[in-house]
Write an enzyme that holds these catalytic residues in place. Structure first.
Site, PDB file in Angstrom:
ATOM      1  N   ASP A  87      -5.351  18.117  -1.490  1.00  0.00           N
ATOM      2  CA  ASP A  87      -5.813  18.759  -0.250  1.00  0.00           C
ATOM      3  C   ASP A  87      -6.023  20.255  -0.487  1.00  0.00           C
ATOM      4  O   ASP A  87      -6.984  20.853  -0.009  1.00  0.00           O
ATOM      5  CB  ASP A  87      -4.769  18.552   0.863  1.00  0.00           C
ATOM      6  CG  ASP A  87      -4.356  17.099   0.963  1.00  0.00           C
ATOM      7  OD1 ASP A  87      -5.100  16.315   1.548  1.00  0.00           O
ATOM      8  OD2 ASP A  87      -3.302  16.736   0.401  1.00  0.00           O
TER       9      ASP A  87
ATOM     10  N   HIS B  16       0.168  14.804   4.498  1.00  0.00           N
ATOM     11  CA  HIS B  16      -1.058  14.386   3.798  1.00  0.00           C
ATOM     12  C   HIS B  16      -1.728  13.315   4.660  1.00  0.00           C
ATOM     13  O   HIS B  16      -1.617  12.116   4.409  1.00  0.00           O
ATOM     14  CB  HIS B  16      -0.714  13.844   2.405  1.00  0.00           C
ATOM     15  CG  HIS B  16      -1.912  13.301   1.680  1.00  0.00           C
ATOM     16  ND1 HIS B  16      -2.970  14.084   1.278  1.00  0.00           N
ATOM     17  CD2 HIS B  16      -2.231  12.044   1.307  1.00  0.00           C
ATOM     18  CE1 HIS B  16      -3.872  13.343   0.689  1.00  0.00           C
ATOM     19  NE2 HIS B  16      -3.453  12.085   0.693  1.00  0.00           N
TER      20      HIS B  16
HETATM   21  P1  NAD Z   1      -4.958   1.095  -6.747  1.00  0.00           P
HETATM   22  O1  NAD Z   1      -4.872  -0.043  -5.801  1.00  0.00           O
HETATM   23  O2  NAD Z   1      -6.150   1.210  -7.628  1.00  0.00           O
HETATM   24  O3  NAD Z   1      -3.677   1.086  -7.680  1.00  0.00           O
HETATM   25  C1  NAD Z   1      -2.402   0.963  -7.175  1.00  0.00           C
HETATM   26  C2  NAD Z   1      -1.633   0.155  -8.170  1.00  0.00           C
HETATM   27  O4  NAD Z   1      -0.272   0.148  -7.737  1.00  0.00           O
HETATM   28  C3  NAD Z   1      -2.093  -1.308  -8.241  1.00  0.00           C
HETATM   29  O5  NAD Z   1      -2.430  -1.630  -9.588  1.00  0.00           O
HETATM   30  C4  NAD Z   1      -0.889  -2.089  -7.745  1.00  0.00           C
HETATM   31  O6  NAD Z   1      -0.719  -3.338  -8.416  1.00  0.00           O
HETATM   32  C5  NAD Z   1       0.235  -1.119  -8.061  1.00  0.00           C
HETATM   33  N1  NAD Z   1       1.458  -1.379  -7.301  1.00  0.00           N
HETATM   34  C6  NAD Z   1       1.573  -1.810  -6.021  1.00  0.00           C
HETATM   35  N2  NAD Z   1       2.866  -1.991  -5.720  1.00  0.00           N
HETATM   36  C7  NAD Z   1       3.578  -1.620  -6.817  1.00  0.00           C
HETATM   37  C8  NAD Z   1       4.957  -1.593  -7.129  1.00  0.00           C
HETATM   38  N3  NAD Z   1       5.872  -1.997  -6.247  1.00  0.00           N
HETATM   39  N4  NAD Z   1       5.337  -1.169  -8.362  1.00  0.00           N
HETATM   40  C9  NAD Z   1       4.423  -0.794  -9.280  1.00  0.00           C
HETATM   41  N5  NAD Z   1       3.091  -0.819  -9.041  1.00  0.00           N
HETATM   42  C10 NAD Z   1       2.689  -1.222  -7.830  1.00  0.00           C
HETATM   43  O7  NAD Z   1      -4.738   2.442  -5.889  1.00  0.00           O
HETATM   44  P2  NAD Z   1      -5.018   3.920  -6.340  1.00  0.00           P
HETATM   45  O8  NAD Z   1      -6.394   4.255  -5.935  1.00  0.00           O
HETATM   46  O9  NAD Z   1      -4.580   4.142  -7.747  1.00  0.00           O
HETATM   47  O10 NAD Z   1      -4.060   4.697  -5.313  1.00  0.00           O
HETATM   48  C11 NAD Z   1      -2.660   4.597  -5.412  1.00  0.00           C
HETATM   49  C12 NAD Z   1      -2.009   5.238  -4.193  1.00  0.00           C
HETATM   50  O11 NAD Z   1      -2.251   6.648  -4.179  1.00  0.00           O
HETATM   51  C13 NAD Z   1      -2.542   4.729  -2.862  1.00  0.00           C
HETATM   52  O12 NAD Z   1      -1.468   4.593  -1.943  1.00  0.00           O
HETATM   53  C14 NAD Z   1      -3.489   5.836  -2.424  1.00  0.00           C
HETATM   54  O13 NAD Z   1      -3.689   5.836  -1.026  1.00  0.00           O
HETATM   55  C15 NAD Z   1      -2.714   7.036  -2.891  1.00  0.00           C
HETATM   56  N6  NAD Z   1      -3.448   8.300  -3.012  1.00  0.00           N
HETATM   57  C16 NAD Z   1      -2.796   9.439  -2.672  1.00  0.00           C
HETATM   58  C17 NAD Z   1      -3.416  10.658  -2.814  1.00  0.00           C
HETATM   59  C18 NAD Z   1      -2.705  11.944  -2.433  1.00  0.00           C
HETATM   60  O14 NAD Z   1      -3.341  13.004  -2.441  1.00  0.00           O
HETATM   61  N7  NAD Z   1      -1.420  11.942  -2.113  1.00  0.00           N
HETATM   62  C19 NAD Z   1      -4.719  10.718  -3.291  1.00  0.00           C
HETATM   63  C20 NAD Z   1      -5.367   9.534  -3.652  1.00  0.00           C
HETATM   64  C21 NAD Z   1      -4.723   8.317  -3.497  1.00  0.00           C
HETATM   65  C1  LMR Z   2      -7.051  10.988  -0.416  1.00  0.00           C
HETATM   66  O1  LMR Z   2      -6.710  11.963   0.262  1.00  0.00           O
HETATM   67  O2  LMR Z   2      -8.124  10.924  -1.037  1.00  0.00           O
HETATM   68  C2  LMR Z   2      -6.094   9.830  -0.526  1.00  0.00           C
HETATM   69  O3  LMR Z   2      -4.972  10.058   0.240  1.00  0.00           O
HETATM   70  C3  LMR Z   2      -6.726   8.532  -0.243  1.00  0.00           C
HETATM   71  C4  LMR Z   2      -6.895   8.332   1.251  1.00  0.00           C
HETATM   72  O4  LMR Z   2      -6.451   7.294   1.746  1.00  0.00           O
HETATM   73  O5  LMR Z   2      -7.468   9.207   1.893  1.00  0.00           O
END
Ligand code: NAD
Ligand code: LMR
Length: 325
Positions: free
Chosen positions: A160, A188
């Site tokens: 962000d 977030h």
């Molecule tokens: P994704 O679905 O591609 O990958 C997530 C992985 O986590 C999957 O492979 C899944 O099998 C695994 N998983 C689920 N439960 C699990 C567990 N208990 N133990 C281990 N692995 C587990 O998703 P992504 O795009 O890589 O995003 C991951 C997370 O990050 C999401 O919650 C997304 O919303 C979040 N995210 C946060 C931010 C931020 O700025 N904070 C930014 C982008 C994404």
């Molecule tokens: C983001 O900010 O890109 C991630 O938190 C993914 C989402 O759900 O917005």
């Protein structure tokens, strides 16, 4: 001279963010070119075959700093003796969902991971929660790890922060490096408060360079909605930019920064944010410790925006306190 190796766990190792993150960590971008690394990658059982493929690719990079890599579906194995925990593994939101919709789905994951960290990790482990809703998931993990110091837990606001820096720089027509002192306060979520109130552009007050109307009606909503906008465009949530933000967050935590960055940590009551709430503050970092930057003036507009995010986090906390029992 090479340092002794550190252990880094990355959860969700077969997911999108991890596919960018793992390689950057193993190449030394996060902890430096003199820091050997042992990687523990955690996944759910159904994703272990995919994770094995990722591990093979990682081995094929022949990174000199990577001393060992292990894959597992057991958090107690993944977190054994680790120095850094990058908690990415969780369900992402899809089109039309808010991050809060993930609360029930993902809270169980962070309960289990918090407990495993409590028992297995190095007593000085640094934990970053990325999986959404990141602040409240960090709160859950922290509460489930009473043997660790709450100061060892953080949630990611760096993406962000970078989004806000980029938007302001583009508006004013400068390179991103000219922008300082952006703060993203709160959660977030779509209720975060990206603030330019203290921002400088080439040393000049940003508020003197842009209209308040632009700040309120374009800048703030664009940063708040950037994740959703990317999901709409890509059909998937942000991944490479999220990995980049993880690297920046952890590098600064490990190595320190005098620059102001936005990090969600348990409140110590600064800026009247209720103690314990995992809320994003402006921080600097020294010797591996966050210090909340004190004494920033908070005007009426900022306070009202900060309060919206606070209320949302309090609601999320109350929902999960019930779930935690
Ligand atoms: P994704 O679905 O591609 O990958 C997530 C992985 O986590 C999957 O492979 C899944 O099998 C695994 N998983 C689920 N439960 C699990 C567990 N208990 N133990 C281990 N692995 C587990 O998703 P992504 O795009 O890589 O995003 C991951 C997370 O990050 C999401 O919650 C997304 O919303 C979040 N995210 C946060 C931010 C931020 O700025 N904070 C930014 C982008 C994404
Ligand atoms: C983001 O900010 O890109 C991630 O938190 C993914 C989402 O759900 O917005």
């Amino acid at each position: 001279m090479m340092k002794p190796p550190v252990r880094v766990a990355i959860t969700g190792g077969a997911g999108q963010i991890a596919y960018s993150l793992i390689f950057r960590v193993a190449s030394g971008e996060m902890l430096g070119q003199d820091q050997p690394i042992i990687l523990n990658l955690l996944e759910v059982p159904q994703a272990l075959t995919t994770l094995k493929g990722v591990m093979m690719e990682l081995q094929d990079c022949a990174y000199p700093l990577l001393q060992d890599v292990a894959i597992t579906d057991d958090p107690n194995v993944a977190f054994a003796e680790i120095d850094y925990a990058l908690l990415v593994g969780a369900a992402p939101r899809g089109p039309g969902m808010e991050r809060a919709d993930l609360l029930k789905i993902n809270s169980e994951v962070f309960k289990i991971h918090g407990k495993a960290l409590n028992e297995q990790a190095n007593r000085k482990v640094k934990v970053l929660v990325v999986g959404n809703p990141a602040n409240t998931n960090a709160f859950i993990a922290m509460k489930c790890a009473p043997k660790l110091d709450p100061k060892q837990f953080s949630a990611m606001m760096r993406l962000d922060h970078a989004r806000a820096v980029n938007l302001l720089a583009a508006k004013v027509g400068v390179n991103v490096s000219a922008v300082e002192n952006i703060v993203v306060w709160g959660n977030h979520s779509a209720n975060q408060y990206p603030s330019i109130a203290h921002a400088l552009v080439n040393g000049k007050a940003a508020s003197s360079l842009v209209e308040q109307n632009w700040v309120e009606n374009e800048f703030i909503p664009a940063v708040q909605q950037r994740g959703a906008t990317i999901i709409k465009a890509r059909g998937k949530s942000s991944a490479a930019s999220a990995a980049s933000a993880v690297v920046a967050h952890m590098r600064d935590w490990a190595m320190g920064t005098e620059k102001l960055v936005s990090v969600a940590i348990a409140s110590d009551g600064s800026y009247d944010i209720p103690p314990g709430l995992v809320y994003s503050f402006p921080v600097t970092i020294k010797n591996g410790e966050f210090s909340i930057v004190q004494g920033l003036d908070i005007d009426k507009f900022s306070r009202s925006r900060m309060l919206v995010s606070q209320k949302e986090l309090e609601q999320e906390r109350d929902i999960i306190l019930d779930l935690l029992g």
